[in-house]
Design a protein around this motif. Structure first.
Motif, PDB file in Angstrom:
ATOM      1  N   LYS A   1       0.945  -1.373  -0.074  1.00  0.00           N
ATOM      2  CA  LYS A   1      -0.102  -0.125  -0.090  1.00  0.00           C
ATOM      3  C   LYS A   1       0.913   1.096  -0.354  1.00  0.00           C
ATOM      4  O   LYS A   1       1.965   1.222   0.686  1.00  0.00           O
ATOM      5  CB  LYS A   1      -0.821  -0.058   1.259  1.00  0.00           C
TER       6      LYS A   1
ATOM      7  N   GLU B   1      -2.738   5.366   1.159  1.00  0.00           N
ATOM      8  CA  GLU B   1      -3.754   4.286   1.508  1.00  0.00           C
ATOM      9  C   GLU B   1      -3.493   3.847   3.022  1.00  0.00           C
ATOM     10  O   GLU B   1      -4.604   3.723   3.579  1.00  0.00           O
ATOM     11  CB  GLU B   1      -3.289   3.136   0.467  1.00  0.00           C
TER      12      GLU B   1
ATOM     13  N   GLU C   1      -6.685   4.337   6.151  1.00  0.00           N
ATOM     14  CA  GLU C   1      -7.271   3.229   6.949  1.00  0.00           C
ATOM     15  C   GLU C   1      -6.882   3.922   8.448  1.00  0.00           C
ATOM     16  O   GLU C   1      -7.836   3.575   9.261  1.00  0.00           O
ATOM     17  CB  GLU C   1      -6.101   1.953   6.806  1.00  0.00           C
TER      18      GLU C   1
ATOM     19  N   GLU D   1      -9.897   6.321   9.090  1.00  0.00           N
ATOM     20  CA  GLU D   1     -10.994   5.580   9.274  1.00  0.00           C
ATOM     21  C   GLU D   1     -11.194   4.933  10.642  1.00  0.00           C
ATOM     22  O   GLU D   1     -12.270   4.936  11.338  1.00  0.00           O
ATOM     23  CB  GLU D   1     -11.131   4.255   8.402  1.00  0.00           C
ATOM     24  N   GLU D   2      -9.998   4.129  10.959  1.00  0.00           N
ATOM     25  CA  GLU D   2     -10.044   3.675  12.515  1.00  0.00           C
ATOM     26  C   GLU D   2      -9.936   4.948  13.570  1.00  0.00           C
ATOM     27  O   GLU D   2     -10.853   4.843  14.616  1.00  0.00           O
ATOM     28  CB  GLU D   2      -8.601   3.021  12.682  1.00  0.00           C
TER      29      GLU D   2
END
Length: 285
Positions: A183, A187, A191, A194-195
């Motif tokens: 990644k 990217e 992630e 989002e977490e």
């Protein structure tokens, strides 16, 4: 971030198809981000000029140096460009200072993400050059793949390099690393964010999430608040920021934006001239 992280991912992945560095601020990836960001920043500067001409615009948006160059040379807004790399480098450099030192001066020179610490003065005595060959495992920014510096390179540059210079000194190795990564950094950041957003929905969360340390941007808040305070409170403090050169470096044009030590007060940031820079490597870069 114009285009948000989806655009960053494209900045990082498209260049790889053409054997070019895809990175947020350096190489063609950084320039792609600049082309998206500068028009928006110019619009913001116009709003500031029209509605609050005495306000200061403190910019963190990357690529910070190019944006500062655009705004300072093409608008009338009062503006200073910021980055967290200088304070991280400066704190690492201070660890080299002997105990009992009462006066410390650190010479820092370059452009945003293309910079070096060229001298550490302790009570008037320069100590960096004697230390370089014994202690050259320099701090590495968390968002840059770790790659040890060659001792011969350090002999050549005679300075502590910004981590981003690895994209220039070790271009092929960095490019290969990027191609092999599952990644890209954008990217990974997507992630992480989002977490983080899931964690921030928890009312019982009262501590900084550990995953935030993986996002980057270390010390951004401290750098920004201390600069704003120095301007507002007329402190005459020294900060490393992005400003017009205005004669501070004799090998750069006056309207070139440089990242350098500045005296900061209610009038903004005034670059401090280096007493001497006998380093053809840095001048050539």
């Amino acid at each position: 971030r114009v285009g948000k992280l989806d655009a960053r991912i494209k900045d990082e992945k498209i260049p790889l198809k053409y054997n070019l560095i895809g990175q947020e601020t350096t190489g063609i990836g950084g320039f792609m981000k600049a082309l998206r960001t500068i028009p928006v920043m110019m619009d913001i500067a116009e709003y500031v000029e029209n509605y609050s001409p005495d306000a200061w615009l403190i910019n963190f948006s990357n690529p910070s140096g190019i944006i500062a160059e655009a705004l300072l040379n093409n608008t009338n807004v009062k503006m200073v460009g910021l980055c967290n790399a200088p304070i991280i480098m400066k704190r690492e450099a201070i660890q080299r200072v002997p105990e009992g030192t009462s006066n410390i001066r650190i010479d820092y020179v370059g452009l945003n993400h293309l910079s070096w610490i060229t001298g550490i003065y302790c009570d008037g005595r320069e100590i960096l050059q004697d230390q370089l060959f014994e202690k050259y495992d320099f701090i590495n920014m968390k968002n840059i793949p770790k790659m040890d510096m060659d001792k011969e390179l350090i002999k050549s540059i005679r300075s502590i390099p910004n981590s981003y210079l690895k994209y220039y000194y070790y271009r092929e190795r960095q490019l290969q690393h990027m191609k092999e990564e599952e990644k890209c950094r954008g990217e990974v950041c997507l992630e992480i964010e989002e977490e983080l957003l899931k964690l921030y929905q928890q009312p019982e969360l009262i501590e900084k999430p550990a995953i935030l340390d993986k996002r980057g941007g270390h010390l951004y808040s401290e750098v920004a608040v201390s600069l704003v305070s120095a301007i507002y409170n007329n402190k005459n403090e020294e900060h490393i920021v992005n400003v017009k050169n205005n004669g501070a470096l004799d090998f750069m044009a006056n309207d070139d934006v440089v990242e350098i030590n500045c005296n900061v007060n209610k009038n903004g940031a005034t670059p401090l001239s280096l007493k001497s820079l006998d380093n053809d490597h840095i001048k050539g870069m």
